[in-house]
Design a protein around this motif. Structure first.
Motif, mmCIF file in Angstrom:
data_model
loop_
_atom_site.group_PDB
_atom_site.id
_atom_site.type_symbol
_atom_site.label_atom_id
_atom_site.label_comp_id
_atom_site.label_asym_id
_atom_site.label_seq_id
_atom_site.Cartn_x
_atom_site.Cartn_y
_atom_site.Cartn_z
ATOM 1 N N ASN A 1 -28.453 25.706 44.499
ATOM 2 C CA ASN A 1 -28.812 24.282 44.522
ATOM 3 C C ASN A 1 -28.917 23.652 43.135
ATOM 4 N N GLY A 2 -29.241 24.450 42.131
ATOM 5 C CA GLY A 2 -29.351 23.912 40.777
ATOM 6 C C GLY A 2 -28.052 23.294 40.278
ATOM 7 N N PHE B 1 -37.409 29.314 41.814
ATOM 8 C CA PHE B 1 -36.198 28.913 42.535
ATOM 9 C C PHE B 1 -34.997 29.803 42.206
ATOM 10 N N SER C 1 -36.812 18.347 46.633
ATOM 11 C CA SER C 1 -35.760 19.139 45.985
ATOM 12 C C SER C 1 -36.123 20.613 45.881
ATOM 13 N N THR C 2 -37.232 20.987 46.475
ATOM 14 C CA THR C 2 -37.733 22.362 46.337
ATOM 15 C C THR C 2 -37.107 23.233 47.424
ATOM 16 N N THR C 3 -36.318 24.232 47.007
ATOM 17 C CA THR C 3 -35.497 24.958 47.973
ATOM 18 C C THR C 3 -35.774 26.462 48.047
ATOM 19 N N ALA C 4 -36.758 26.942 47.290
ATOM 20 C CA ALA C 4 -37.066 28.381 47.322
ATOM 21 C C ALA C 4 -37.667 28.763 48.671
ATOM 22 N N PHE D 1 -29.807 14.798 44.891
ATOM 23 C CA PHE D 1 -31.239 14.672 44.608
ATOM 24 C C PHE D 1 -31.734 13.252 44.877
ATOM 25 N N LEU E 1 -30.595 26.619 37.061
ATOM 26 C CA LEU E 1 -30.722 25.160 36.995
ATOM 27 C C LEU E 1 -29.488 24.643 36.247
ATOM 28 N N TYR F 1 -32.262 15.741 37.185
ATOM 29 C CA TYR F 1 -32.803 15.885 38.542
ATOM 30 C C TYR F 1 -33.851 14.795 38.804
ATOM 31 N N THR G 1 -40.576 18.417 41.277
ATOM 32 C CA THR G 1 -39.138 18.631 41.414
ATOM 33 C C THR G 1 -38.768 20.100 41.648
ATOM 34 N N LEU G 2 -39.375 20.984 40.891
ATOM 35 C CA LEU G 2 -38.978 22.397 40.936
ATOM 36 C C LEU G 2 -39.877 23.229 41.859
ATOM 37 N N SER G 3 -39.289 24.200 42.520
ATOM 38 C CA SER G 3 -40.101 25.145 43.301
ATOM 39 C C SER G 3 -41.096 25.842 42.386
#
Ligand code: 1QQ
Length: 367
Positions: free
Chosen positions: A247-248, A171, A121-124, A298, A223, A41, A98-100
């Motif tokens: 999304n992962g 996430f 890239s954070t989608t939560a 990404f 992920l 990612y 990168t991560l929520s």
């Protein structure tokens, strides 16, 4: 431990001859998942940012000095990186993390310090709602997941599902919540809900239960590292129904790790390299030339984020954090490789996802 991955001298504005006297010089910190189990990612994100920054430098109006930090996908490392970037490097803007899961700890701190922050890239659920300084240009799971589940249900006449998700990550938990809601709203029968933890390697217990209940479809929020291994083990024990992934799973790493077991995976994403759009084709060609790799979602989101940020800096007319925040908030009708983007009042984006599937070892349109 903190380390600067590539705050290369040639990207600095000092004495490299690239900084034009009329261009606005801005220090921007990128916090990315560059090492560890989700490094695919962060690598894509970092590449997308670097490519866009080269173009912005060529345009000559904005001169961004990128300072890149690795978070290794860990909350604590992401937070120390953010603190260093905000307090020692005095960056005007943060991109990432990168991560929520990481943004959940970095976002409140950045907001408190008044540092505009863009997640690519954070989608939560709830990320831009952390505060006025927090934005994202990644389509939230709540907008993407309904599209993929609806497409799968229609194609495969799905009536029953099994669900599987990581319950120790913001996430994967949020993606699961959305999947569960969509499944219930669509009247699907949920036969079982299984959980796992990050970096788990054996999913036999969960998959055996799923096999026993014999669902029409599996909904997985994971992920890529865990998701790919899950698909692999599922196929090995004879589960042959399709997977819908969150999304992962939107990473070519899924194909790399799961191989044939990834065939038939269904995902929703705003990115498809095959669209007939000169901007997309130009980006794809340049990216392949520079990194010897096809860009993924990404990379595309990161590329658009940097361009969108450069536009906001230009509008702000300075490296002032508040001026940049205000200009970012006004972003409307930005044309990127992902299509047209605007932020809503929360700093979230609204976009139409595309549904893709893995076929012959490639992401292709799901039809
Ligand atoms: C999030 C995600 C991950 C898949 C990013 C890599 O969407 O953490 O929100």
């Amino acid at each position: 431990m903190l380390f600067v991955v590539s705050a290369c001298a040639d990207e600095s504005t000092d004495g490299d001859g690239e900084g034009d006297s009329s261009s606005i010089e801005v220090d921007v910190g990128l916090i990315s998942f560059i090492t560890g189990s989700g490094a695919g990612y962060g690598e894509a994100i970092t590449n997308g940012i670097k490519l866009a920054n080269e173009e912005v430098k060529e345009e000559g109006n904005v001169d961004i000095n990128l300072i890149i930090e690795d978070s290794a996908g860990e909350q604590e490392q992401a937070l120390s990186a953010a603190q260093k970037l905000m307090n020692s490097d005095n960056v005007s803007v943060l991109i990432g993390p990168t991560l929520s899961n990481e943004m959940n700890v970095v976002g409140p701190e950045a907001d408190l310090n008044g540092v505009p922050t863009i997640g690519t890239s954070t989608t939560a659920v709830g990320i831009p709602q952390i505060g006025d300084y927090i934005f994202r240009n990644s389509i939230p799971e709540s907008q993407a997941i309904p599209a993929s589940i609806e497409a799968a249900v229609e194609k495969y006449d799905v009536e029953t599902v099994a669900m599987l998700y990581g319950n120790d990550d913001v996430f994967t938990q949020s993606g699961f919540d959305t999947m569960e809601k969509v499944a219930k709203d669509m009247g699907l029968e949920i036969l079982t809900i299984e959980t796992f933890q990050r970096d788990q390697s054996d999913y036999n217990a969960q998959l055996t239960k799923i096999k026993d209940v014999d669902p029409d479809l599996i909904l997985a929020s994971a992920l890529y590292n865990e998701g790919a291994v899950i698909m692999n083990q599922a196929r090995r024990i004879g589960i042959d129904v399709p997977f819908v992934g969150g999304n992962g799973f939107n990473s070519p790493e899924v194909i790399e790790i799961a191989g044939d077991a990834s065939e038939g995976l269904i995902v929703a994403t705003p990115w498809f390299a095959g669209v007939d759009n000169p901007k997309v084709q130009q980006f794809t060609e340049k990216y392949e030339e520079e990194f010897d790799l096809e860009p993924d979602q990404f990379a595309a989101q990161a590329y658009d984020a940097l361009h969108l940020l450069a536009d906001a800096i230009e509008k702000a007319g300075s490296d002032d954090r508040d001026a940049i925040r205000d200009a970012l908030a006004e972003t409307s009708g930005f044309e990127g490789v992902l299509g047209e983007m605007s932020f809503d009042e929360d700093g979230d984006i609204v976009m139409e996802p595309i549904v893709l599937t893995i076929k012959d070892g490639k992401f292709q349109l799901f039809e």
